[in-house]
Motif scaffolding. Sequence first.
Motif, mmCIF file in Angstrom:
data_model
loop_
_atom_site.group_PDB
_atom_site.id
_atom_site.type_symbol
_atom_site.label_atom_id
_atom_site.label_comp_id
_atom_site.label_asym_id
_atom_site.label_seq_id
_atom_site.Cartn_x
_atom_site.Cartn_y
_atom_site.Cartn_z
ATOM 1 N N ARG A 31 65.661 21.358 2.142
ATOM 2 C CA ARG A 31 66.249 22.186 1.086
ATOM 3 C C ARG A 31 65.882 23.659 1.252
ATOM 4 N NH1 ARG A 31 64.762 23.842 -4.143
ATOM 5 N NH2 ARG A 31 66.545 24.050 -5.573
ATOM 6 N N ALA A 32 64.614 23.931 1.534
ATOM 7 C CA ALA A 32 64.179 25.322 1.681
ATOM 8 C C ALA A 32 64.876 25.995 2.854
ATOM 9 C CB ALA A 32 62.666 25.380 1.856
ATOM 10 N N HIS A 33 65.040 25.254 3.944
ATOM 11 C CA HIS A 33 65.687 25.819 5.130
ATOM 12 C C HIS A 33 67.161 26.092 4.860
ATOM 13 C CE1 HIS A 33 65.767 26.795 9.358
ATOM 14 N NE2 HIS A 33 66.768 25.971 9.572
ATOM 15 N N ARG A 34 67.826 25.169 4.196
ATOM 16 C CA ARG A 34 69.242 25.365 3.876
ATOM 17 C C ARG A 34 69.434 26.566 2.955
ATOM 18 N NH1 ARG A 34 69.046 19.784 2.770
ATOM 19 N NH2 ARG A 34 69.434 20.233 0.567
ATOM 20 N N MET A 35 68.559 26.692 1.969
ATOM 21 C CA MET A 35 68.668 27.824 1.054
ATOM 22 C C MET A 35 68.405 29.142 1.775
ATOM 23 S SD MET A 35 66.914 26.482 -2.486
ATOM 24 C CE MET A 35 67.129 28.125 -3.188
ATOM 25 N N GLY A 36 67.450 29.134 2.703
ATOM 26 C CA GLY A 36 67.145 30.357 3.443
ATOM 27 C C GLY A 36 68.321 30.826 4.280
ATOM 28 N N ILE A 37 68.976 29.890 4.975
ATOM 29 C CA ILE A 37 70.135 30.245 5.795
ATOM 30 C C ILE A 37 71.306 30.672 4.905
ATOM 31 C CG2 ILE A 37 71.732 29.449 7.558
ATOM 32 C CD1 ILE A 37 68.800 29.712 8.461
ATOM 33 N N SER A 38 71.493 29.976 3.798
ATOM 34 C CA SER A 38 72.575 30.337 2.871
ATOM 35 C C SER A 38 72.370 31.733 2.308
ATOM 36 C CB SER A 38 72.655 29.318 1.729
ATOM 37 O OG SER A 38 72.988 28.030 2.207
ATOM 38 N N ASN A 39 71.135 32.040 1.956
ATOM 39 C CA ASN A 39 70.846 33.367 1.413
ATOM 40 C C ASN A 39 71.085 34.463 2.446
ATOM 41 O OD1 ASN A 39 70.128 32.313 -1.078
ATOM 42 N ND2 ASN A 39 67.951 32.163 -0.569
ATOM 43 N N VAL A 52 76.556 27.361 9.128
ATOM 44 C CA VAL A 52 77.168 27.287 7.794
ATOM 45 C C VAL A 52 77.344 25.837 7.357
ATOM 46 C CG1 VAL A 52 79.271 27.781 6.495
ATOM 47 C CG2 VAL A 52 78.299 29.522 7.999
ATOM 48 N N ARG A 53 77.728 24.983 8.289
ATOM 49 C CA ARG A 53 77.950 23.566 7.952
ATOM 50 C C ARG A 53 76.641 22.868 7.596
ATOM 51 N NH1 ARG A 53 77.439 19.240 11.128
ATOM 52 N NH2 ARG A 53 77.291 20.564 12.983
ATOM 53 N N LEU A 54 75.604 23.072 8.405
ATOM 54 C CA LEU A 54 74.338 22.382 8.159
ATOM 55 C C LEU A 54 73.598 22.944 6.950
ATOM 56 C CD1 LEU A 54 73.082 22.016 11.849
ATOM 57 C CD2 LEU A 54 73.928 20.202 10.354
ATOM 58 N N ALA A 55 73.777 24.236 6.680
ATOM 59 C CA ALA A 55 73.102 24.849 5.536
ATOM 60 C C ALA A 55 73.872 24.666 4.235
ATOM 61 C CB ALA A 55 72.883 26.339 5.796
ATOM 62 N N HIS A 56 75.079 24.122 4.319
ATOM 63 C CA HIS A 56 75.923 23.931 3.128
ATOM 64 C C HIS A 56 76.090 25.255 2.379
ATOM 65 C CE1 HIS A 56 74.258 19.522 3.080
ATOM 66 N NE2 HIS A 56 75.021 19.776 4.129
#
Length: 276
Positions: free
Chosen positions: A157-165, A203-207
């Motif tokens: 979750r933290a990694h996905r949020m970091g990439i999304s941000n 983008v796909r993996l980070a949702h």
Amino acid sequence: MEVDQQSQEVHPFEEIVPQSQPLIGQIPNISGGYSYPISDLDSLLRFLCLGVNDRVYRANTQHTEFCRANVKFIDRLIQDGRGSEVIKCIRDVSIQGRAYKHDTTLYALAICARSNNLETKQSAYEILNDVCRIPTHLFQFVNYCEELSEITSGWGRAHRMGISNWYNSFKSEDPQNHKSAKKLAYLVTKYKRRHGWTHRDAVRLAHVHPKTTDIRLIIEYIFGKSITVNNTPNQASISEFLDAARRAKRCNDVEEIRSLIANYHLSRNIYLLILK
């Protein structure tokens, strides 16, 4: 030899330490001699700046592969509750351009992002946008994180949020154009694939859920979808830029490509092979 200041008499040292013996406070080094130890924080700074864990920088060596066992000082600092100092050191070296290459700062940041210390982990993702200023840095950071994850995928979750941000940090309006949505459109078209990663993968993996319509237009371009545009000037500008990038990619006319690059300020790197 020493000179007695009162008698002005010259007399030999009382104790002469041979080079084969250490002085007080010295420890054995990798060269077979002795040297003074440095702190873990100094070791971190040396690693970030030189890319090595010893005192010598070898210009003819490609320091691109790092081993977790060679940077144990980072783990020791985090375990001692000094994770904030590690994060600050990484950010300062990156922003000030003190590292010989950006690889070391990204690797150290990935170690912090994979730390079991929650505070250090959160702080690592807070400075992600400062350290990863272009997609090349972002993809290399993602690559290091996967290497350090070993068994797991590393996309928590933290990694996905970091990439999304990172993607959503580009604003619709930026007077200096450093973090504008138009700047993101330029970066997406210039750095399409690095270190085995593409924007579509990230983008796909980070949702990634775009927070603005401008970012949504760029995400649609990444996935090859038709771009739907409102009538705002900023969105129209981004749409025209991305449309020009698509046209240049499919075009075989050198003069038309040159015209598109000049009129829309497209990156020359993407179409270098076509221009040749």
